[in-house]
Design a protein around this motif. Structure first.
Motif, short mmCIF file in Angstrom:
data_model
loop_
_atom_site.label_atom_id
_atom_site.label_comp_id
_atom_site.label_asym_id
_atom_site.label_seq_id
_atom_site.Cartn_x
_atom_site.Cartn_y
_atom_site.Cartn_z
N ARG A 47 62.30 55.13 40.00
CA ARG A 47 63.10 56.30 40.40
C ARG A 47 64.32 56.46 39.48
O ARG A 47 64.61 57.55 38.98
N GLU A 48 65.03 55.35 39.25
CA GLU A 48 66.23 55.40 38.41
C GLU A 48 65.88 55.75 36.97
O GLU A 48 66.58 56.53 36.32
N MET A 49 64.80 55.17 36.45
CA MET A 49 64.38 55.45 35.08
C MET A 49 64.02 56.92 34.91
O MET A 49 64.40 57.57 33.93
N LEU A 50 63.29 57.47 35.88
CA LEU A 50 62.90 58.88 35.81
C LEU A 50 64.12 59.79 35.86
O LEU A 50 64.21 60.77 35.10
N CYS A 51 65.05 59.50 36.74
CA CYS A 51 66.25 60.33 36.85
C CYS A 51 67.06 60.30 35.55
O CYS A 51 67.53 61.35 35.07
N ARG A 52 67.23 59.12 34.97
CA ARG A 52 67.97 59.02 33.70
C ARG A 52 67.26 59.78 32.60
O ARG A 52 67.88 60.49 31.80
N VAL A 77 63.02 64.48 41.70
CA VAL A 77 62.28 63.26 41.32
C VAL A 77 61.98 62.44 42.56
O VAL A 77 60.86 61.92 42.72
N GLY A 78 62.95 62.31 43.44
CA GLY A 78 62.76 61.52 44.65
C GLY A 78 61.68 62.08 45.55
O GLY A 78 60.89 61.33 46.12
N ALA A 79 61.64 63.41 45.68
CA ALA A 79 60.62 64.03 46.53
C ALA A 79 59.22 63.74 45.99
O ALA A 79 58.30 63.43 46.76
N HIS A 80 59.07 63.85 44.69
CA HIS A 80 57.77 63.57 44.07
C HIS A 80 57.36 62.12 44.31
O HIS A 80 56.25 61.84 44.80
N LEU A 81 58.25 61.22 44.00
CA LEU A 81 57.93 59.79 44.13
C LEU A 81 57.74 59.39 45.59
O LEU A 81 56.84 58.59 45.91
#
Length: 229
Positions: free
Chosen positions: A195-200, A104-108
């Protein structure tokens, strides 16, 4: 020219060198166009590109069939950049939680660093399966994730499961959220909050899918440790 003795056609070395030069020049012009889009936005003008590389517009077009072919090569170059950023992250090194955060972090991160290139790709206009370069990139990411998910399930003895559909859904969800966030002039979330919302959310979907298959996995589980199960 064909070989009069009946052997293989002879290849003119000068022609080969010209083809290589032409391909290299095309790549240089495409890279210049990518840099121009980064600076000035997705709706760049070919005249501005010609000025940037110091060529008359008519000469610039001699390197490409037409504007559509130029834009296709630009889009391909941008997709290559995006995939170079994403591919190394599509592993399950470390814990499951770390793996989710890495992807997710790489995408964002790529989108935040290259918002104009992301807009130029027209990401929101291309759904997986529509045959476009952008759609193909999304599909490739989903398929790679699906293979990693299969590896995890195999460690639990689950050999057959519709996990590819889950991977496609996760990629579509992340892509749609990021695309909406980039375009929204009144963002309700900061980049870190997104980022946090996507990871959750990704973990919630993955966890639910695994539980349906009878697999309970802690987000702090190291995937490498599953191999010895």
């Amino acid at each position: 020219m064909a070989d009069r003795t009946g052997g293989e056609p002879q290849i003119d070395g000068r022609s080969t060198r010209w083809d290589e030069h032409k391909a290299q020049r095309q790549l240089e012009l495409v890279d210049a166009a990518v840099a121009l889009i980064e600076e000035e936005g997705a709706r760049f003008r070919v005249q501005r590109l010609a000025e940037r590389v110091g060529l008359p517009r008519s000469v610039l077009y001699r390197h490409f069939k037409d504007r559509a072919s130029l834009e296709e090569m630009i889009r391909r170059r941008v997709v290559e950049s995006f995939m170079r950023r994403m591919e190394p992250t599509l592993t399950f090194e470390g814990t499951v939680e770390e793996a989710v955060r890495r992807v997710v972090g790489a995408h964002l991160d790529w989108v935040a660093q290259h918002p104009r290139l992301y807009a130029y790709m027209g990401v929101g206009e291309h759904a997986m399966g529509d045959g476009s370069l952008v759609a193909d990139a999304k599909t490739a990411i989903a398929l790679m994730l699906g293979e990693r998910f299969k590896d995890v399930l195999a460690a639990f003895g689950v050999r057959q499961a519709p996990i590819r559909s889950v991977a496609v859904g996760i990629v579509g969800f992340v892509d749609t959220c990021v695309n909406q966030w980039v375009r929204d002039p009144e963002r309700e979330l900061s980049e870190e909050e997104l980022r946090e919302m996507l990871c959750r959310s990704v973990w919630a979907v993955l966890d639910a899918a695994l539980r349906d298959l009878g697999v309970e996995l802690s987000p702090r589980q190291r995937v490498a440790d599953l191999e010895g199960r």
